[in-house]
Design a protein around this motif. Structure first.
Motif, PDB file in Angstrom:
ATOM      1  N   VAL A   1       0.819  -1.213   0.000  1.00 45.00           N
ATOM      2  CA  VAL A   1       0.000   0.000   0.000  1.00 45.00           C
ATOM      3  C   VAL A   1       0.857   1.269   0.000  1.00 45.00           C
ATOM      4  O   VAL A   1       0.558   2.224  -0.729  1.00 45.00           O
ATOM      5  CB  VAL A   1      -0.970  -0.013   1.206  1.00 45.00           C
ATOM      6  CG1 VAL A   1      -1.683   1.340   1.333  1.00 45.00           C
ATOM      7  CG2 VAL A   1      -1.996  -1.137   1.044  1.00 45.00           C
ATOM      8  N   PRO A   2       1.947   1.322   0.795  1.00 44.44           N
ATOM      9  CA  PRO A   2       2.757   2.550   0.765  1.00 44.44           C
ATOM     10  C   PRO A   2       3.313   2.877  -0.619  1.00 44.44           C
ATOM     11  O   PRO A   2       3.397   4.052  -0.990  1.00 44.44           O
ATOM     12  CB  PRO A   2       3.883   2.234   1.754  1.00 44.44           C
ATOM     13  CG  PRO A   2       3.305   1.241   2.694  1.00 44.44           C
ATOM     14  CD  PRO A   2       2.412   0.387   1.841  1.00 44.44           C
ATOM     15  N   ILE A   3       3.676   1.861  -1.401  1.00 47.99           N
ATOM     16  CA  ILE A   3       4.215   2.114  -2.736  1.00 47.99           C
ATOM     17  C   ILE A   3       3.116   2.605  -3.678  1.00 47.99           C
ATOM     18  O   ILE A   3       3.313   3.541  -4.459  1.00 47.99           O
ATOM     19  CB  ILE A   3       4.903   0.849  -3.280  1.00 47.99           C
ATOM     20  CG1 ILE A   3       6.184   0.586  -2.473  1.00 47.99           C
ATOM     21  CG2 ILE A   3       5.220   0.990  -4.765  1.00 47.99           C
ATOM     22  CD1 ILE A   3       6.937  -0.636  -2.884  1.00 47.99           C
ATOM     23  N   ALA A   4       1.938   1.990  -3.599  1.00 43.66           N
ATOM     24  CA  ALA A   4       0.818   2.449  -4.418  1.00 43.66           C
ATOM     25  C   ALA A   4       0.425   3.874  -4.053  1.00 43.66           C
ATOM     26  O   ALA A   4       0.151   4.707  -4.928  1.00 43.66           O
ATOM     27  CB  ALA A   4      -0.377   1.506  -4.252  1.00 43.66           C
ATOM     28  N   GLN A   5       0.410   4.167  -2.743  1.00 39.39           N
ATOM     29  CA  GLN A   5       0.069   5.517  -2.307  1.00 39.39           C
ATOM     30  C   GLN A   5       1.145   6.527  -2.700  1.00 39.39           C
ATOM     31  O   GLN A   5       0.847   7.673  -3.026  1.00 39.39           O
ATOM     32  CB  GLN A   5      -0.137   5.533  -0.789  1.00 39.39           C
ATOM     33  CG  GLN A   5      -1.378   4.807  -0.310  1.00 39.39           C
ATOM     34  CD  GLN A   5      -2.652   5.479  -0.797  1.00 39.39           C
ATOM     35  OE1 GLN A   5      -2.802   6.692  -0.717  1.00 39.39           O
ATOM     36  NE2 GLN A   5      -3.573   4.692  -1.313  1.00 39.39           N
ATOM     37  N   ALA A   6       2.408   6.094  -2.676  1.00 40.18           N
ATOM     38  CA  ALA A   6       3.495   6.993  -3.080  1.00 40.18           C
ATOM     39  C   ALA A   6       3.406   7.326  -4.560  1.00 40.18           C
ATOM     40  O   ALA A   6       3.671   8.471  -4.967  1.00 40.18           O
ATOM     41  CB  ALA A   6       4.844   6.347  -2.758  1.00 40.18           C
ATOM     42  N   MET A   7       3.054   6.342  -5.391  1.00 41.98           N
ATOM     43  CA  MET A   7       2.870   6.613  -6.811  1.00 41.98           C
ATOM     44  C   MET A   7       1.771   7.647  -7.013  1.00 41.98           C
ATOM     45  O   MET A   7       1.911   8.598  -7.791  1.00 41.98           O
ATOM     46  CB  MET A   7       2.525   5.327  -7.567  1.00 41.98           C
ATOM     47  CG  MET A   7       2.311   5.541  -9.066  1.00 41.98           C
ATOM     48  SD  MET A   7       1.865   4.039  -9.971  1.00 41.98           S
ATOM     49  CE  MET A   7       0.172   3.790  -9.403  1.00 41.98           C
ATOM     50  N   LEU A   8       0.657   7.481  -6.286  1.00 41.98           N
ATOM     51  CA  LEU A   8      -0.440   8.433  -6.395  1.00 41.98           C
ATOM     52  C   LEU A   8      -0.008   9.822  -5.927  1.00 41.98           C
ATOM     53  O   LEU A   8      -0.313  10.833  -6.562  1.00 41.98           O
ATOM     54  CB  LEU A   8      -1.636   7.944  -5.581  1.00 41.98           C
ATOM     55  CG  LEU A   8      -2.847   8.879  -5.509  1.00 41.98           C
ATOM     56  CD1 LEU A   8      -3.395   9.150  -6.899  1.00 41.98           C
ATOM     57  CD2 LEU A   8      -3.927   8.283  -4.613  1.00 41.98           C
ATOM     58  N   ALA A   9       0.722   9.886  -4.806  1.00 38.99           N
ATOM     59  CA  ALA A   9       1.164  11.178  -4.277  1.00 38.99           C
ATOM     60  C   ALA A   9       2.082  11.894  -5.268  1.00 38.99           C
ATOM     61  O   ALA A   9       1.977  13.109  -5.467  1.00 38.99           O
ATOM     62  CB  ALA A   9       1.880  10.977  -2.937  1.00 38.99           C
ATOM     63  N   GLY A  10       2.976  11.140  -5.913  1.00 40.52           N
ATOM     64  CA  GLY A  10       3.860  11.749  -6.895  1.00 40.52           C
ATOM     65  C   GLY A  10       3.112  12.287  -8.096  1.00 40.52           C
ATOM     66  O   GLY A  10       3.466  13.337  -8.645  1.00 40.52           O
ATOM     67  N   VAL A  11       2.067  11.582  -8.493  1.00 43.21           N
ATOM     68  CA  VAL A  11       1.231  12.032  -9.611  1.00 43.21           C
ATOM     69  C   VAL A  11       0.472  13.303  -9.235  1.00 43.21           C
ATOM     70  O   VAL A  11       0.303  14.217 -10.049  1.00 43.21           O
ATOM     71  CB  VAL A  11       0.252  10.903 -10.006  1.00 43.21           C
ATOM     72  CG1 VAL A  11      -0.865  11.437 -10.883  1.00 43.21           C
ATOM     73  CG2 VAL A  11       1.007   9.776 -10.722  1.00 43.21           C
ATOM     74  N   LEU A  12       0.035  13.379  -7.978  1.00 43.86           N
ATOM     75  CA  LEU A  12      -0.785  14.507  -7.540  1.00 43.86           C
ATOM     76  C   LEU A  12       0.019  15.773  -7.273  1.00 43.86           C
ATOM     77  O   LEU A  12      -0.509  16.888  -7.392  1.00 43.86           O
ATOM     78  CB  LEU A  12      -1.553  14.130  -6.261  1.00 43.86           C
ATOM     79  CG  LEU A  12      -2.617  13.048  -6.379  1.00 43.86           C
ATOM     80  CD1 LEU A  12      -3.196  12.729  -5.008  1.00 43.86           C
ATOM     81  CD2 LEU A  12      -3.727  13.469  -7.324  1.00 43.86           C
ATOM     82  N   LEU A  13       1.277  15.621  -6.902  1.00 47.23           N
ATOM     83  CA  LEU A  13       2.063  16.788  -6.476  1.00 47.23           C
ATOM     84  C   LEU A  13       2.082  17.922  -7.499  1.00 47.23           C
ATOM     85  O   LEU A  13       1.801  19.075  -7.141  1.00 47.23           O
ATOM     86  CB  LEU A  13       3.490  16.357  -6.127  1.00 47.23           C
ATOM     87  CG  LEU A  13       4.417  17.494  -5.669  1.00 47.23           C
ATOM     88  CD1 LEU A  13       3.877  18.134  -4.382  1.00 47.23           C
ATOM     89  CD2 LEU A  13       5.835  16.984  -5.453  1.00 47.23           C
ATOM     90  N   PRO A  14       2.398  17.674  -8.782  1.00 43.54           N
ATOM     91  CA  PRO A  14       2.402  18.792  -9.740  1.00 43.54           C
ATOM     92  C   PRO A  14       1.041  19.480  -9.860  1.00 43.54           C
ATOM     93  O   PRO A  14       0.971  20.704 -10.044  1.00 43.54           O
ATOM     94  CB  PRO A  14       2.797  18.117 -11.063  1.00 43.54           C
ATOM     95  CG  PRO A  14       3.521  16.869 -10.663  1.00 43.54           C
ATOM     96  CD  PRO A  14       2.823  16.411  -9.417  1.00 43.54           C
ATOM     97  N   LEU A  15      -0.032  18.706  -9.732  1.00 45.32           N
ATOM     98  CA  LEU A  15      -1.367  19.302  -9.834  1.00 45.32           C
ATOM     99  C   LEU A  15      -1.668  20.171  -8.620  1.00 45.32           C
ATOM    100  O   LEU A  15      -2.307  21.223  -8.749  1.00 45.32           O
ATOM    101  CB  LEU A  15      -2.417  18.195  -9.957  1.00 45.32           C
ATOM    102  CG  LEU A  15      -2.247  17.242 -11.145  1.00 45.32           C
ATOM    103  CD1 LEU A  15      -3.310  16.153 -11.101  1.00 45.32           C
ATOM    104  CD2 LEU A  15      -2.323  17.999 -12.458  1.00 45.32           C
ATOM    105  N   CYS A  16      -1.216  19.741  -7.455  1.00 49.52           N
ATOM    106  CA  CYS A  16      -1.487  20.505  -6.236  1.00 49.52           C
ATOM    107  C   CYS A  16      -0.609  21.752  -6.123  1.00 49.52           C
ATOM    108  O   CYS A  16      -0.866  22.611  -5.269  1.00 49.52           O
ATOM    109  CB  CYS A  16      -1.303  19.611  -5.006  1.00 49.52           C
ATOM    110  SG  CYS A  16      -2.555  18.307  -4.865  1.00 49.52           S
ATOM    111  N   LEU A  17       0.414  21.842  -6.950  1.00 49.59           N
ATOM    112  CA  LEU A  17       1.227  23.059  -6.987  1.00 49.59           C
ATOM    113  C   LEU A  17       0.575  24.145  -7.841  1.00 49.59           C
ATOM    114  O   LEU A  17       1.000  25.308  -7.799  1.00 49.59           O
ATOM    115  CB  LEU A  17       2.614  22.746  -7.557  1.00 49.59           C
ATOM    116  CG  LEU A  17       3.542  21.915  -6.664  1.00 49.59           C
ATOM    117  CD1 LEU A  17       4.816  21.558  -7.419  1.00 49.59           C
ATOM    118  CD2 LEU A  17       3.873  22.659  -5.386  1.00 49.59           C
ATOM    119  N   ALA A  18      -0.456  23.776  -8.601  1.00 52.64           N
ATOM    120  CA  ALA A  18      -1.087  24.714  -9.527  1.00 52.64           C
ATOM    121  C   ALA A  18      -1.604  25.987  -8.841  1.00 52.64           C
ATOM    122  O   ALA A  18      -1.427  27.086  -9.386  1.00 52.64           O
ATOM    123  CB  ALA A  18      -2.219  24.021 -10.285  1.00 52.64           C
ATOM    124  N   PRO A  19      -2.266  25.900  -7.661  1.00 49.98           N
ATOM    125  CA  PRO A  19      -2.744  27.144  -7.040  1.00 49.98           C
ATOM    126  C   PRO A  19      -1.615  28.124  -6.741  1.00 49.98           C
ATOM    127  O   PRO A  19      -1.785  29.339  -6.904  1.00 49.98           O
ATOM    128  CB  PRO A  19      -3.411  26.647  -5.749  1.00 49.98           C
ATOM    129  CG  PRO A  19      -3.821  25.246  -6.054  1.00 49.98           C
ATOM    130  CD  PRO A  19      -2.730  24.706  -6.934  1.00 49.98           C
TER     131      PRO A  19
END
Length: 400
Positions: A134-152
């Motif tokens: 689960v930590p690896i799957a969640q880390a993949m998701l977090a890495g994908v989300l990071l650039p999008l969450c920097l948008a604001p």
């Protein structure tokens, strides 16, 4: 003298008893739609969809998940709700164009649906996905989300007059009414966009606001299959379908796994050519229809799910108008709404990724590779992040 309980059928059959699940169903659909439609549109555009094709994708996602909810809730009389894959859309946004362009991405969407169907028919495939730490799957998701969450943060430089009010409204609502924070933030962005349209005398084409279905013939490219279909399947299973079952169990509802996978898989395959990337079991929004907010009588909560399904069919009609509005919005406005909508998901993913010391280094490597957006051999970073994380986890001793 005995009294009739508030949860008895006699009371549940009254107009007041029906109104509660009906209202909860409408809220479920509204929250699910408004909290992440910008992410979906951004993801579809990133992999090559035109504005019309992205609007078509949003329309068909609303239709397939709405029909799927109605089928499952009426058949099993439990509040099963479906959703589009928000983490999957975020994955698309970070992946960008793949070999084959938009037709290649459409083929990958269809294959993802086939994998869902196989998961329902062959339990071993689901077990293999569940075996990924689960930590690896969640880390993949977090890495994908990071650039999008920097948008604001990035949008504050390009369109501060619109973005600052959106962020402030979101922050205030997070404090006092978090369930409505993204919805009101989007409303604020819409108002700001409207003012910008008037001030700058922008012209909107009314004909473009009529919802239409744009069909695309899939083109099969192995790079798109590995770069989109595989990570899209994994992130949707790990972040939506499996947690969705857990959420339903917390309210004492057992999801019929095989039918649910077949409905979401077939719906994904049918919607792929029209631009829909994936539908799945709802996770976060599932609690709105399955919990006490949908009524005191659990046996009547399926009405909330059915209402949510019907509401999605109506919301789909707004897809083209939303795309037209987004096209006219100042730079970074909609990306800001999407980034704010994903902050809670990013926080949860980071927590899940780094909480277990036994997987922490492997999860960190996974996160960094995914966040870097590295592409090799035409395959996006999400796949390589998963590979890198699993290799590091295999190589390092337990507890490192």
């Amino acid at each position: 003298m005995s009294q009739v309980s508030a949860t008895t059928p006699e009371v549940a059959d009254t107009p007041a008893g029906i109104a509660q699940p009906l209202g909860a169903g409408v809220i479920t659909a509204l929250v699910g739609f408004t909290s992440s439609f910008a992410v979906v549109l951004g993801g579809l555009r990133a992999v090559g969809a035109s504005p019309a094709q992205a609007a078509s994708g949003l329309l068909v996602l609303c239709f397939t998940q709405g029909v799927g909810i109605l089928l499952l809730s009426f058949r099993y009389r439990i509040p099963i709700t479906l959703a589009w894959s928000t983490p999957g859309a975020a994955l698309l946004a970070s992946t960008g164009l793949v070999v084959g362009g938009w037709p290649g991405a459409v083929a990958a969407f269809a294959l993802t649906g086939v994998l869902f169907v196989i998961t329902g028919l062959w339990q071993r495939l689901g077990s293999l996905v569940a075996a990924i730490p689960v930590p690896i799957a969640q880390a993949m998701l977090a890495g994908v989300l990071l650039p999008l969450c920097l948008a604001p943060v990035q949008a504050l430089r390009t369109s501060p007059a619109v973005v600052v009010p959106v962020v402030l409204v979101w922050l205030v609502l997070q404090r006092f009414a978090p369930k409505w924070a993204v919805l009101v933030a989007f409303a604020t962005a819409a108002v700001g966009t409207g003012i910008d349209i008037v001030v700058n005398d922008k012209n909107l084409v009314l004909a473009e606001m009529v919802p239409t279905v744009e069909w695309t013939a899939p083109q099969w490219h192995w790079q798109a299959i590995i770069g989109i279909a595989v990570p899209l399947y994994i992130v949707t299973m790990a972040s939506q379908n499996i947690p969705g079952v857990t959420v339903m169990r917390s309210f004492d509802f057992d999801v019929p796994w095989r039918p649910a996978m077949l409905v979401t898989g077939i719906g994904t395959v049918l919607g792929a050519a029209a631009g829909g990337h994936a539908i799945n079991l709802a996770a976060i929004s599932a609690a709105l229809a399955a919990g006490p907010a949908a009524g005191p009588e659990p046996k009547r909560r399926w009405i909330a799910a059915a209402t949510a399904g019907a509401t999605y069919l109506v919301l789909g009609l707004a897809s083209a108008a939303l795309v037209t509005l987004i096209a006219a919005a100042p730079a970074g406005t909609i990306e800001t709404v999407a980034g704010l909508a994903l902050l809670a998901t990013l926080a949860a993913a980071l927590t899940g990724a780094l909480s277990d010391p036994a997987h922490r280094i492997a999860a960190l490597v996974t996160f960094l590779v995914a966040a870097s957006g590295t592409t090799a051999f035409g395959i996006g970073g999400a796949f390589w992040a998963l590979v890198a994380g699993l290799i590091v986890r295999r190589f390092l001793p337990s507890g490192t």
